[in-house]
Design a protein around this motif. Structure first.
Motif, mmCIF file in Angstrom:
data_model
loop_
_atom_site.group_PDB
_atom_site.id
_atom_site.type_symbol
_atom_site.label_atom_id
_atom_site.label_comp_id
_atom_site.label_asym_id
_atom_site.label_seq_id
_atom_site.Cartn_x
_atom_site.Cartn_y
_atom_site.Cartn_z
ATOM 1 N N MET A 1 43.773 38.103 55.207
ATOM 2 C CA MET A 1 43.098 38.493 53.966
ATOM 3 C C MET A 1 41.903 39.359 54.299
ATOM 4 O O MET A 1 41.079 39.018 55.115
ATOM 5 N N SER A 2 41.814 40.489 53.664
ATOM 6 C CA SER A 2 40.776 41.451 54.005
ATOM 7 C C SER A 2 39.450 41.207 53.301
ATOM 8 O O SER A 2 38.440 41.758 53.688
ATOM 9 N N GLY A 3 39.447 40.413 52.259
ATOM 10 C CA GLY A 3 38.219 40.248 51.489
ATOM 11 C C GLY A 3 38.085 41.293 50.403
ATOM 12 O O GLY A 3 37.136 41.283 49.646
ATOM 13 N N LEU A 4 39.027 42.221 50.345
ATOM 14 C CA LEU A 4 39.038 43.250 49.310
ATOM 15 C C LEU A 4 40.084 42.907 48.262
ATOM 16 O O LEU A 4 41.135 42.362 48.587
ATOM 17 N N PRO A 5 39.795 43.243 47.001
ATOM 18 C CA PRO A 5 40.806 43.011 45.960
ATOM 19 C C PRO A 5 42.104 43.766 46.275
ATOM 20 O O PRO A 5 42.098 44.798 46.950
ATOM 21 N N SER A 6 43.187 43.267 45.781
ATOM 22 C CA SER A 6 44.506 43.859 46.010
ATOM 23 C C SER A 6 44.524 45.342 45.647
ATOM 24 O O SER A 6 44.040 45.738 44.589
ATOM 25 N N GLY A 7 45.052 46.162 46.549
ATOM 26 C CA GLY A 7 45.198 47.596 46.310
ATOM 27 C C GLY A 7 43.984 48.443 46.625
ATOM 28 O O GLY A 7 44.074 49.667 46.690
ATOM 29 N N VAL A 8 42.842 47.802 46.829
ATOM 30 C CA VAL A 8 41.599 48.552 47.049
ATOM 31 C C VAL A 8 41.614 49.294 48.377
ATOM 32 O O VAL A 8 41.177 50.448 48.455
ATOM 33 N N GLU A 38 25.504 50.296 58.810
ATOM 34 C CA GLU A 38 25.054 51.517 58.137
ATOM 35 C C GLU A 38 26.244 52.194 57.451
ATOM 36 O O GLU A 38 26.856 53.105 58.000
ATOM 37 N N PHE A 39 26.554 51.737 56.246
ATOM 38 C CA PHE A 39 27.687 52.301 55.520
ATOM 39 C C PHE A 39 27.329 52.646 54.080
ATOM 40 O O PHE A 39 28.207 52.884 53.260
ATOM 41 N N GLY A 40 26.044 52.708 53.779
ATOM 42 C CA GLY A 40 25.589 52.988 52.413
ATOM 43 C C GLY A 40 26.139 54.280 51.847
ATOM 44 O O GLY A 40 26.526 54.338 50.670
ATOM 45 N N GLU A 41 26.209 55.314 52.663
ATOM 46 C CA GLU A 41 26.751 56.604 52.222
ATOM 47 C C GLU A 41 28.209 56.462 51.788
ATOM 48 O O GLU A 41 28.637 57.027 50.784
ATOM 49 N N TYR A 42 28.955 55.685 52.536
ATOM 50 C CA TYR A 42 30.366 55.484 52.212
ATOM 51 C C TYR A 42 30.522 54.655 50.943
ATOM 52 O O TYR A 42 31.376 54.930 50.107
ATOM 53 N N LEU A 43 29.674 53.648 50.788
ATOM 54 C CA LEU A 43 29.726 52.823 49.582
ATOM 55 C C LEU A 43 29.316 53.647 48.362
ATOM 56 O O LEU A 43 29.917 53.516 47.292
ATOM 57 N N ASP A 44 28.326 54.524 48.527
ATOM 58 C CA ASP A 44 27.941 55.420 47.430
ATOM 59 C C ASP A 44 29.100 56.327 47.026
ATOM 60 O O ASP A 44 29.325 56.571 45.836
ATOM 61 N N THR A 45 29.835 56.822 48.013
ATOM 62 C CA THR A 45 30.988 57.680 47.731
ATOM 63 C C THR A 45 32.048 56.916 46.955
ATOM 64 O O THR A 45 32.604 57.423 45.980
ATOM 65 N N VAL A 46 32.312 55.693 47.384
ATOM 66 C CA VAL A 46 33.283 54.852 46.678
ATOM 67 C C VAL A 46 32.813 54.609 45.245
ATOM 68 O O VAL A 46 33.586 54.725 44.294
ATOM 69 N N GLY A 47 31.533 54.308 45.086
ATOM 70 C CA GLY A 47 30.988 54.036 43.761
ATOM 71 C C GLY A 47 31.020 55.232 42.840
ATOM 72 O O GLY A 47 31.283 55.105 41.636
ATOM 73 N N SER A 48 30.790 56.408 43.397
ATOM 74 C CA SER A 48 30.767 57.617 42.563
ATOM 75 C C SER A 48 32.149 58.216 42.351
ATOM 76 O O SER A 48 32.299 59.179 41.596
ATOM 77 N N SER A 49 33.159 57.615 42.970
ATOM 78 C CA SER A 49 34.520 58.144 42.823
ATOM 79 C C SER A 49 35.076 57.924 41.420
ATOM 80 O O SER A 49 36.004 58.618 41.007
ATOM 81 N N GLY A 50 34.537 56.950 40.717
ATOM 82 C CA GLY A 50 35.051 56.621 39.399
ATOM 83 C C GLY A 50 36.311 55.781 39.438
ATOM 84 O O GLY A 50 36.893 55.486 38.402
ATOM 85 N N MET A 51 36.721 55.372 40.613
ATOM 86 C CA MET A 51 37.954 54.600 40.780
ATOM 87 C C MET A 51 37.742 53.099 40.611
ATOM 88 O O MET A 51 38.706 52.363 40.419
ATOM 89 N N PHE A 52 36.486 52.654 40.714
ATOM 90 C CA PHE A 52 36.204 51.223 40.706
ATOM 91 C C PHE A 52 35.073 50.889 39.744
ATOM 92 O O PHE A 52 34.151 51.676 39.569
ATOM 93 N N THR A 53 35.127 49.692 39.192
ATOM 94 C CA THR A 53 34.022 49.193 38.379
ATOM 95 C C THR A 53 32.864 48.842 39.303
ATOM 96 O O THR A 53 33.068 48.616 40.508
ATOM 97 N N PRO A 54 31.648 48.768 38.768
ATOM 98 C CA PRO A 54 30.507 48.380 39.608
ATOM 99 C C PRO A 54 30.707 47.031 40.303
ATOM 100 O O PRO A 54 30.287 46.870 41.451
ATOM 101 N N VAL A 56 33.515 45.753 41.375
ATOM 102 C CA VAL A 56 34.424 45.946 42.508
ATOM 103 C C VAL A 56 33.692 46.654 43.643
ATOM 104 O O VAL A 56 33.873 46.312 44.813
ATOM 105 N N VAL A 57 32.831 47.612 43.321
ATOM 106 C CA VAL A 57 32.030 48.288 44.353
ATOM 107 C C VAL A 57 31.149 47.261 45.068
ATOM 108 O O VAL A 57 31.032 47.280 46.297
ATOM 109 N N ASP A 58 30.562 46.346 44.311
ATOM 110 C CA ASP A 58 29.759 45.280 44.922
ATOM 111 C C ASP A 58 30.612 44.418 45.846
ATOM 112 O O ASP A 58 30.180 44.041 46.941
ATOM 113 N N THR A 59 31.828 44.111 45.411
ATOM 114 C CA THR A 59 32.750 43.312 46.229
ATOM 115 C C THR A 59 33.100 44.049 47.517
ATOM 116 O O THR A 59 33.151 43.448 48.598
#
Length: 83
Positions: A1-8, A38-54, A56-59
């Motif tokens: 189990m990756s700790g990420l929701p299915s399909g993410v 140090e992955f804040g830049e990557y998390l910001d990119t994921v968050g700004s992609s519009g693909m996930f709810t806030p 899910v981005v937190d998860t």
């Protein structure tokens, strides 16, 4: 189990598919920084992609904090690590 929701994981891999597309070898400093948390830049990119709810981005951020290899694996899909 990756700790990420299915399909993410697949969506994250698609978002970052361009990241190292022009390189056969990845800078180990970048990978080391991610492994150090140090992955804040990557998390910001994921968050700004519009693909996930806030929430899910937190998860995703929580999962990456616990296991940075989840992000490393997504970024290095098919790429060699080297100097």
């Amino acid at each position: 189990m990756s700790g990420l929701p299915s399909g993410v994981d697949g969506i994250i891999r698609a978002i970052f598919a361009y990241e190292f597309e022009d390189r056969d070898v990845v800078d180990e400093v970048v990978i080391g920084a991610i492994r150090s948390g140090e992955f804040g830049e990557y998390l910001d990119t994921v968050g700004s992609s519009g693909m996930f709810t806030p929430s899910v981005v937190d998860t995703i951020g929580t999962a990456w904090s616990r296991d940075p290899e989840l992000l490393v694996d997504a970024l290095l899909d098919g790429v060699r690590v080297g100097g």
